[in-house]
Write an enzyme that holds these catalytic residues in place. Structure first.
Site, PDB file in Angstrom:
ATOM      1  N   GLU A  51       0.787  -1.220   0.131  1.00  0.00           N
ATOM      2  CA  GLU A  51       0.093   0.085  -0.029  1.00  0.00           C
ATOM      3  C   GLU A  51       0.992   1.062  -0.122  1.00  0.00           C
ATOM      4  OE1 GLU A  51      -2.753   0.442   3.212  1.00  0.00           O
ATOM      5  OE2 GLU A  51      -3.789   2.157   2.292  1.00  0.00           O
ATOM      6  N   GLY A  55       3.051   2.144  10.604  1.00  0.00           N
ATOM      7  CA  GLY A  55       2.921   1.476  11.904  1.00  0.00           C
ATOM      8  C   GLY A  55       2.784  -0.073  11.530  1.00  0.00           C
ATOM      9  N   ALA A  56       1.752  -0.115  10.639  1.00  0.00           N
ATOM     10  CA  ALA A  56       1.622  -1.635  10.367  1.00  0.00           C
ATOM     11  C   ALA A  56       0.657  -1.706   9.224  1.00  0.00           C
ATOM     12  CB  ALA A  56       0.799  -2.340  11.476  1.00  0.00           C
ATOM     13  N   MET A  57       0.535  -3.050   8.694  1.00  0.00           N
ATOM     14  CA  MET A  57      -0.161  -3.098   7.419  1.00  0.00           C
ATOM     15  C   MET A  57      -1.151  -4.280   7.094  1.00  0.00           C
ATOM     16  SD  MET A  57      -0.825  -1.964   4.266  1.00  0.00           S
ATOM     17  CE  MET A  57      -1.945  -2.810   3.357  1.00  0.00           C
ATOM     18  N   GLU A  58      -2.345  -4.296   6.900  1.00  0.00           N
ATOM     19  CA  GLU A  58      -3.585  -5.035   7.105  1.00  0.00           C
ATOM     20  C   GLU A  58      -3.713  -6.105   6.020  1.00  0.00           C
ATOM     21  OE1 GLU A  58      -3.848  -1.745   6.293  1.00  0.00           O
ATOM     22  OE2 GLU A  58      -5.588  -1.468   4.910  1.00  0.00           O
ATOM     23  N   ASN A  59      -2.658  -6.525   5.374  1.00  0.00           N
ATOM     24  CA  ASN A  59      -2.609  -7.575   4.279  1.00  0.00           C
ATOM     25  C   ASN A  59      -3.477  -8.530   4.946  1.00  0.00           C
ATOM     26  OD1 ASN A  59      -0.318  -5.851   3.116  1.00  0.00           O
ATOM     27  ND2 ASN A  59       0.765  -6.898   4.970  1.00  0.00           N
ATOM     28  N   HIS A 109      -6.438  -2.070  15.312  1.00  0.00           N
ATOM     29  CA  HIS A 109      -6.797  -1.398  13.857  1.00  0.00           C
ATOM     30  C   HIS A 109      -6.503  -2.106  12.515  1.00  0.00           C
ATOM     31  CE1 HIS A 109      -6.578   2.070  11.339  1.00  0.00           C
ATOM     32  NE2 HIS A 109      -5.982   1.452  10.763  1.00  0.00           N
ATOM     33  N   GLU A 110      -5.382  -2.855  12.771  1.00  0.00           N
ATOM     34  CA  GLU A 110      -5.145  -3.597  11.637  1.00  0.00           C
ATOM     35  C   GLU A 110      -5.979  -4.971  11.340  1.00  0.00           C
ATOM     36  OE1 GLU A 110      -3.306  -2.127   9.446  1.00  0.00           O
ATOM     37  OE2 GLU A 110      -2.244  -0.859  10.847  1.00  0.00           O
ATOM     38  N   HIS A 170      -9.267  -3.835  10.018  1.00  0.00           N
ATOM     39  CA  HIS A 170      -9.532  -3.878   8.544  1.00  0.00           C
ATOM     40  C   HIS A 170      -9.712  -4.922   7.672  1.00  0.00           C
ATOM     41  CE1 HIS A 170      -8.020   0.133   7.656  1.00  0.00           C
ATOM     42  NE2 HIS A 170      -6.750   0.106   8.109  1.00  0.00           N
TER      43      HIS A 170
HETATM   44 ZN   LIG Z   1      -5.353   1.392   8.770  1.00  0.00          ZN
END
Ligand SMILES: [Zn+2]
Length: 862
Positions: A126, A266-270, A302-303, A306
């Site tokens: 992303e 911070g992080a990624m919701e793959n 949060h992730e 998603h």
């Molecule tokens: Zn997000």
């Protein structure tokens, strides 16, 4: 130098130009031959013409070597590369396109696409990273089913993870092994992920309410395994919360989180494989503060959230980014509120909004929650999209009420599942389920800027009249604003009796000005307005210091109590900074004393309520920011509070010691104790350093250790150097803790901070290559209002130099640190000229990235 140079300006992408994709890619198979130096990627795309047109297939791509192109199994050579993209002429409506490319993960310093981080191969796609892995239709409205095969050295990369569920693995017998993963849910390319590395796992389990057993895994390097329990626990809590509160259930058999050290976000919701910046995974009492623990829980949630708000329903185009981010931030705020003190959680969310979003809305980079155009989409991962976006969802929830809001959310998920949706789709569902007209409310998505509301209350003959008037200041490209729909929670209290004069009212202010009448008001009323921060606006009221003090002691809405105290403090600080008028200090001292003495308030709330507003927030209230005057005024009030309430601070500090535990109650007591230490230091000056040093040495947790180190870092005694040295020696091999060591010095209030930061930038442990480290020193210094804005402009020059260097490695991270320089309009002419000169120098630099160019040129234009 002319910044209007059209040749230098990158292309602008506009929302109004959106067209559906010409080709769809319902299925893709990816085959990775993984190696840090040279990875071969073979892809097999099933493509379908979307509608009747004669356009060729256009695929996005960057930073790779193309080895082969096959169409329906036959090598072709009539393709061409066009502006980085691959164009393949295709007759007919359905084909199989096969590509072979080579990429070099270890040379990828942008950390977008496939890259190497401390021996781990991982991805970040992303917004537009997938095109750096292979040529693809890299846009969020092209949804594909992914099948991924990975082959790698078994010793170096014993763990191979991708999206979805694992379906096969094999040992190839030559020291290499292979794994295959299949993701049954169609997804856009930005949600693709793979990880290869020598990782250990903390495994957990979760059974969904319909009975699906899910295997959870937190994957880290072996040494970090003991620090993963909190992340795993937070994940399980988040999964249960989303079922309970939103009726959302997880949909795969596995859910994995991997921690890596080098990460832009911070992080990624793959899908099924979240990749995290290690700072939002790793925690134990010795290395993580309470704030870190809370942030880990919030980011994990949060992730995870998603998976529905972002993955099952994704965004049609990047202009709709707030569709997934605003809603998901609102959801994670709700989760955090339920985990601890809802009041403190709301205070922290508003503090973040005011520190990062209000200045954005008031500056050259202001943009609507749904932007109209961009040069580089990475620059729009902003507080406006995330935090203001969350406030928009909160306002809709306030207008609809909880039951209808939940019905609207259910309708949205039901109607949009498996699609790429728009902000408008979401609002339409809320409108339909809520039975309300949100036509005017939609302006929140299109108008930038923070609305200001003037509120004045009059009273006679048993009747109170509240006159409200709203206006939104101009922002770049939007000189004239329409009135907004503002949900304002209002209540009146009797000045003599302290009792509520009527129930709380929700006023929906839609006109430029309106008068609200309250009957049966028999005593002088005091106005409590924007309770719970029901609208993200600035309230300008004529309430006296006495009325604000009254509210800070008597309001029954905890946020409103906090807010009254903040306003009281702000008024006092601005009066001192601008006119040297300290007459309101007494009212502040009395109000803080009342708050500390109130046994009904929990320690966490008291700790938040008695904190002075930040220097930058004080500056936001002034027509011209005077960093030195603000610092002097704030230090003077801190000292006054420290001295006049010395016994109370000492009592709060000297309470019974308890062994460390991470509970909301223990956290609150720690917070209050460290706030008290700060005030004791303000009163006693250097004499408090001994107290802080004792705490520093005796601490059994990082919260207390950092609380003490922060006081010492601001001080001048020998103990300061001693503590910094001890801290450094103890944690020099722990990157996340060493970030704190850099940051506490960059945020120091000492006179020599600018010089110290310049020296730290040459420290052997400093590197611009790691985003966390860059942010801990350069980013922190940029928000240290007084040090950064030193009169000679050396702070500006230092930041510009660092950003130019960082831009060559990692344009995204460089661009995110630029906005401090863009605030020049808020400062005096001399400082503004110095800041503009640095911005002009950046804009004129050779080989500048699109990311930094957009931020710097917009900041220069204002
Ligand atoms: Zn997000």
């Amino acid at each position: 130098m002319d910044i209007q140079n059209a040749l230098a300006a990158p292309a602008i992408t506009r929302r109004e130009d959106y067209r559906p994709p010409e080709w769809l890619v319902p299925e893709v198979a990816l085959d990775f031959d993984l190696d840090a130096a040279r990875t071969v990627v073979r892809s097999r795309l099933s493509v379908e013409r979307n509608g009747a047109h004669g356009e060729p297939l256009r695929l996005d791509g960057a930073g790779q070597e193309l080895l082969a192109v096959l169409v329906d199994g036959v090598a072709v050579n009539d393709w061409r590369l066009d502006g980085g993209g691959l164009v393949i002429p295709l007759g007919g409506d359905e084909h199989v396109v096969e590509l072979e490319v080579v990429i070099e993960p270890e040379r990828n310093t942008q950390l977008m696409g496939l890259y190497a981080s401390n021996g781990i191969l991982c991805t970040q796609c992303e917004a537009e990273g997938f095109r750096r892995i292979t040529y693809f239709s890299d846009r969020p409205d092209v949804l594909s089913m992914y099948h991924v095969r990975m082959t790698a050295d078994a010793a170096r990369y014993p763990v191979l993870l991708a999206n979805g569920d694992p379906v096969a693995s094999s040992d190839l017998g030559d020291g290499r092994h292979r794994a295959e993963w299949n993701d049954p849910f169609p997804k856009p390319s930005y949600l693709f992920a793979l990880v290869a590395g020598d990782l250990q796992v903390n495994k957990g389990a979760f059974t969904t309410r319909s009975g699906r057993d899910v295997e959870l895994g937190i994957w880290v390097r072996a040494a970090d395994l003991p620090k993963t329990d909190h992340a795993l626990y937070s994940l399980q809590e988040a999964m249960a919360w989303d079922e309970r509160v939103y009726g959302r259930e997880y949909d795969l058999d596995v859910f994995n989180i991997v921690a890596v050290d080098d990460f832009n976000f911070g992080a990624m919701e793959n899908k099924g494989l979240n990749i995290f910046n290690s700072r939002y995974v790793l925690a134990d009492a010795d290395t993580a503060t309470d704030y870190d623990y809370d942030a880990i829980a919030a980011v994990v949630a949060h992730e995870y959230f998603h998976n529905w708000s972002g993955n099952r329903v994704t965004c049609r185009d990047w202009f709709q980014l707030s569709l997934k981010e605003g809603f998901t931030v609102y959801r994670d705020q709700g989760f955090s509120a339920d985990q601890g003190s809802a009041a403190v959680n709301r205070i922290e969310a508003v503090r973040t909004l005011r520190a990062s979003q209000f200045p954005e809305d008031a500056g050259p980079l202001a943009h609507p929650v749904r932007p109209d155009s961009y040069q580089e989409i990475s620059n729009f991962y902003t507080a406006t999209i995330y935090n203001k976006g969350a406030e928009l969802i909160r306002m809709m929830a306030t207008i609809l009420g909880p039951a209808k809001f939940r019905a609207g959310s259910d309708l949205y998920f039901e109607r949009s599942d498996g699609t790429a949706a728009t902000c408008e789709d979401f609002v339409a569902c809320m409108e339909e389920a809520g039975g309300v007209d949100l036509a005017q409310f939609r302006r929140w998505y299109t108008q930038a800027g923070t609305p200001r509301v003037q509120a004045s209350l009059s009273h006679d003959d048993g009747r109170a009249r509240l006159r409200l008037a709203q206006a939104t200041p101009p922002t770049p490209g939007q000189p004239v604003k329409e009135p907004m729909l503002l949900p304002l929670k209002v209540k009146l209290f009797g000045a003599e009796t302290g009792r509520a004069l009527a129930d709380e009212r929700l006023v929906l202010l839609g006109d430029p000005a309106e008068t609200i009448v309250f009957d049966g008001v028999t005593e002088r009323p005091v106005l409590s307005i924007n309770r719970g921060f029901s609208a993200p606006v600035v309230i300008e009221s004529d309430r006296s210091a006495a009325d604000l003090a009254f509210l800070s002691a008597h309001d029954d809405d905890p946020f409103a109590r906090y807010e009254a105290m903040q306003q009281l403090m702000l008024d006092a600080l601005v009066a001192d900074a601008v006119e040297g008028d300290r007459s309101n200090a007494d009212a502040v001292v009395a109000a803080v004393a009342d708050t500390l003495d109130d046994p009904a308030l929990d320690p966490a709330f008291r700790a938040e309520a008695v904190l002075l507003p930040s220097e930058s927030f004080i500056g936001d209230q002034m027509s011209v920011v005077d960093p030195d005057a603000i610092f002097r005024a704030r230090e003077a009030l801190r000292r006054t509070l420290g001295e006049r309430l010395a016994e109370r601070w000492a009592a709060a500090y000297d309470g019974p010691r308890e062994p460390y535990s991470y509970t909301p109650e223990a956290k609150g007591r720690r917070r209050l104790r460290n706030v008290a230490l700060g005030y004791l230091a303000a009163a006693r000056g250097g004499a408090a350093d001994k107290l802080a040093f004792t705490q520093f040495e005796a601490a059994d947790n990082m919260t207390d250790r950092m609380g003490a180190l922060t006081v010492l870092a601001n001080g001048t005694s020998d103990l300061r150097e001693a503590a910094l040295d001890i801290f450094y020696s103890r944690y020099r091999d722990n990157a996340l803790v060493l970030d704190k060591w850099f940051q506490v010095q960059a945020l120091s209030s000492r006179d020599d901070t600018g010089v110290a930061v310049a020296a730290l930038a040459r420290h052997p442990d400093f590197t611009l290559g790691n985003p966390n480290r860059a942010r801990s020193l350069i980013g922190a210094f940029g928000v240290n209002q007084r040090a950064f804005n030193a009169r000679g402009g050396e702070g500006y020059r230092f930041l510009a130099n660092q950003l130019l260097e960082l831009d060559r490695l990692n344009p995204q991270t460089a661009a995110k640190l630029l906005p401090s320089l863009g605030r020049w309009r808020r400062f005096d002419g001399a400082r503004a000229a110095l800041m503009r000169a640095e911005l002009a120098r950046i804009v004129g630099a050779a080989g500048l990235s699109r990311d930094l160019f957009e931020q710097a040129s917009k900041s220069l234009e204002g």
